[in-house]
Write a protein that holds these residues in place. Structure first.
Motif, PDB file in Angstrom:
ATOM      1  N   PHE A 160       0.823  -1.206   0.000  1.00 57.35           N
ATOM      2  CA  PHE A 160       0.000   0.000   0.000  1.00 57.35           C
ATOM      3  C   PHE A 160       0.859   1.259   0.000  1.00 57.35           C
ATOM      4  CE2 PHE A 160      -3.076   3.083   1.726  1.00 57.35           C
ATOM      5  CZ  PHE A 160      -4.084   2.877   0.797  1.00 57.35           C
ATOM      6  N   GLU A 161       2.013   1.181   0.627  1.00 56.75           N
ATOM      7  CA  GLU A 161       2.917   2.333   0.630  1.00 56.75           C
ATOM      8  C   GLU A 161       3.340   2.697  -0.796  1.00 56.75           C
ATOM      9  OE1 GLU A 161       7.198   3.704   2.604  1.00 56.75           O
ATOM     10  OE2 GLU A 161       6.230   1.834   3.231  1.00 56.75           O
ATOM     11  N   GLN A 162       3.499   1.662  -1.645  1.00 51.77           N
ATOM     12  CA  GLN A 162       3.855   1.916  -3.042  1.00 51.77           C
ATOM     13  C   GLN A 162       2.733   2.640  -3.780  1.00 51.77           C
ATOM     14  OE1 GLN A 162       7.444   1.113  -3.144  1.00 51.77           O
ATOM     15  NE2 GLN A 162       6.788   0.534  -5.183  1.00 51.77           N
TER      16      GLN A 162
ATOM     17  N   VAL B 264      -5.730   7.543 -14.759  1.00 53.54           N
ATOM     18  CA  VAL B 264      -4.600   7.257 -13.879  1.00 53.54           C
ATOM     19  C   VAL B 264      -4.255   5.783 -13.960  1.00 53.54           C
ATOM     20  CG1 VAL B 264      -3.775   7.293 -11.495  1.00 53.54           C
ATOM     21  CG2 VAL B 264      -5.271   9.125 -12.332  1.00 53.54           C
ATOM     22  N   ASP B 265      -2.982   5.484 -14.184  1.00 53.91           N
ATOM     23  CA  ASP B 265      -2.533   4.093 -14.276  1.00 53.91           C
ATOM     24  C   ASP B 265      -2.161   3.554 -12.905  1.00 53.91           C
ATOM     25  OD1 ASP B 265      -2.786   4.022 -17.064  1.00 53.91           O
ATOM     26  OD2 ASP B 265      -0.796   4.908 -17.335  1.00 53.91           O
ATOM     27  N   ALA B 266      -2.306   2.245 -12.746  1.00 55.04           N
ATOM     28  CA  ALA B 266      -1.921   1.590 -11.497  1.00 55.04           C
ATOM     29  C   ALA B 266      -0.411   1.643 -11.320  1.00 55.04           C
ATOM     30  CB  ALA B 266      -2.397   0.142 -11.500  1.00 55.04           C
ATOM     31  N   VAL B 267       0.029   1.665 -10.083  1.00 48.90           N
ATOM     32  CA  VAL B 267       1.461   1.686  -9.769  1.00 48.90           C
ATOM     33  C   VAL B 267       2.020   0.279  -9.882  1.00 48.90           C
ATOM     34  CG1 VAL B 267       3.163   2.145  -7.962  1.00 48.90           C
ATOM     35  CG2 VAL B 267       1.192   3.659  -8.235  1.00 48.90           C
TER      36      VAL B 267
ATOM     37  N   SER C 163      -3.626  -0.182  -6.080  1.00 54.05           N
ATOM     38  CA  SER C 163      -3.805   0.970  -6.962  1.00 54.05           C
ATOM     39  C   SER C 163      -5.193   0.980  -7.588  1.00 54.05           C
ATOM     40  CB  SER C 163      -2.752   0.949  -8.076  1.00 54.05           C
ATOM     41  OG  SER C 163      -1.451   1.020  -7.560  1.00 54.05           O
ATOM     42  N   LYS C 164      -5.610  -0.173  -8.095  1.00 49.26           N
ATOM     43  CA  LYS C 164      -6.930  -0.250  -8.738  1.00 49.26           C
ATOM     44  C   LYS C 164      -8.045   0.000  -7.736  1.00 49.26           C
ATOM     45  CE  LYS C 164      -5.633  -3.251 -12.591  1.00 49.26           C
ATOM     46  NZ  LYS C 164      -5.805  -4.576 -13.239  1.00 49.26           N
TER      47      LYS C 164
END
Length: 361
Positions: free
Chosen positions: A105-107, A128-131, A138-139
């Motif tokens: 989650f930090e990422q 916005v793209d996922a990390v 991210s999603k």
């Protein structure tokens, strides 16, 4: 008659394993398939206020997506947000407590600032793209933002099943590789193809997609349910792990799909000399694996050390987010597999042991 008795016994074993995981999910998260069952003493997620929108003292409006996005699941469960809107623009997006793995989650957290300063219309139109390394978290963040903005704009849209599908290149590539693993080995046995499939498992399913079965994932699915359309690759993996054995294909997932198993087998092919172990040693190590599984399951049921699921080496493929402990474990077993065939799979893996228990006749 014996054949049907064996099938019935195997089905009973599978049901027992499902019940075992369900008990763990209720014990840990107080939920089953997204429904609240009871409050878990060990859950790390505090209950969220049910108020969807409230007014702050400075005149801003704060939207809480706990209820709006309760069906949007990250890696460990729902990922509720608070979206602060002032003078028609997004002032702040804050993550509320959740059950995501902290390292992952930090990422994903830098995403929370992507909508700041934008109007509701501008934010809703923002792509916005996922990390990489925190795709599920991210999603979940992006999905909660969409729900919150729809609520703020009073323009909630019901998406068609087609629109709910994740059609990104990464997801499509992972699904294709999983489909190949699910179908081709049933009809075609070839060493070169097997090596190619294993490479695809490692590179695409492991490092690129970060999609694999683990206790964390399975308990998360049992606790929160699954968005099948968004998790087609994971659904296919579950079928290969639990349904294929009912039709005589034992250990199919471990043998043909698992990225870590593929990595160990390929590493073993790099060195010609293997450590010779006596049958007694192998038997003792197998007993150790079963005893370890029993001890770890007790830890989950009692809550004594439920956090062991965070140390399965599968998540080392998501190395951007994985802890150094997990990476060290994965590297150690990969190196060991150059002299001992698939050591983690054969003598340690709790996930593989669960599969074996579910296949017993």
């Amino acid at each position: 008659m014996k054949k049907w008795n064996d099938k019935f016994s195997q089905l009973v074993s599978l049901i027992i394993c499902i019940v075992l995981i369900a008990v763990v999910s209720i014990r840990r998260d107080g939920k089953l398939l997204g429904q609240e069952i009871g409050k878990s003493a060990t859950t790390t997620v505090k209950s969220q206020p049910n108020e969807t929108i409230r007014k702050a003292t400075d005149g801003a409006y704060i939207i809480n997506t706990t209820q709006l996005g309760k069906d949007i699941i990250g890696y460990g469960g729902p990922v509720p947000l608070e979206i602060t809107i002032k003078d028609g623009k997004i002032k702040e997006v804050k993550a509320l407590p959740n059950a995501e793995t902290p390292d992952f989650f930090e990422q994903a957290q830098p995403l929370l600032t992507r909508w700041n300063g934008k109007t509701i219309e501008e934010a809703a139109a923002l792509k916005v793209d996922a990390v990489s390394g925190a795709t599920f978290s991210s999603k979940a963040i992006i999905g909660n933002i969409e729900r919150g903005l729809q609520y703020a704009g009073k323009s909630e849209v019901t998406k068609s099943w087609w629109e709910k599908l994740d059609m990104s290149w990464k997801t499509l590539a992972g699904l294709l590789v999983a489909l190949m693993a699910a179908i081709v080995p049933l009809f075609y046995k070839n060493k070169r193809y097997r090596m190619a499939q294993q490479l695809l498992n490692i590179v695409v399913l492991g490092f690129w997609c970060g999609t694999f079965l683990s206790y964390s994932a399975i308990i998360g699915f049992m606790s929160n349910g699954m968005n099948v359309l968004a998790l087609l690759t994971s659904v296919l993996m579950l079928i290969m792990a639990f349904v294929y054995p009912l039709f005589g294909k034992k250990n199919y997932y471990c043998t043909n799909v698992c990225p870590l198993g593929s990595l160990q087998e390929l590493a073993g092919k790099c060195v010609k000399t293997n450590l010779k172990m006596s049958s007694n040693t192998v038997k003792r190590l197998d007993i150790f694996r079963q005893a370890l599984w029993g001890a770890l399951m007790i830890c989950l049921w009692t809550g004594a050390w439920a956090g062991w699921v965070d140390y399965e080496p599968f998540s080392a493929f998501i190395f951007q987010s994985a802890s150094w402990v997990v990476i060290t474990i994965a590297v150690t077993f990969t190196l060991l597999s150059t002299v001992v065939m698939r050591p983690y799979c054969r003598f340690v893996c709790p996930m593989g042991t669960l599969f074996k228990v579910s296949q017993q006749k």
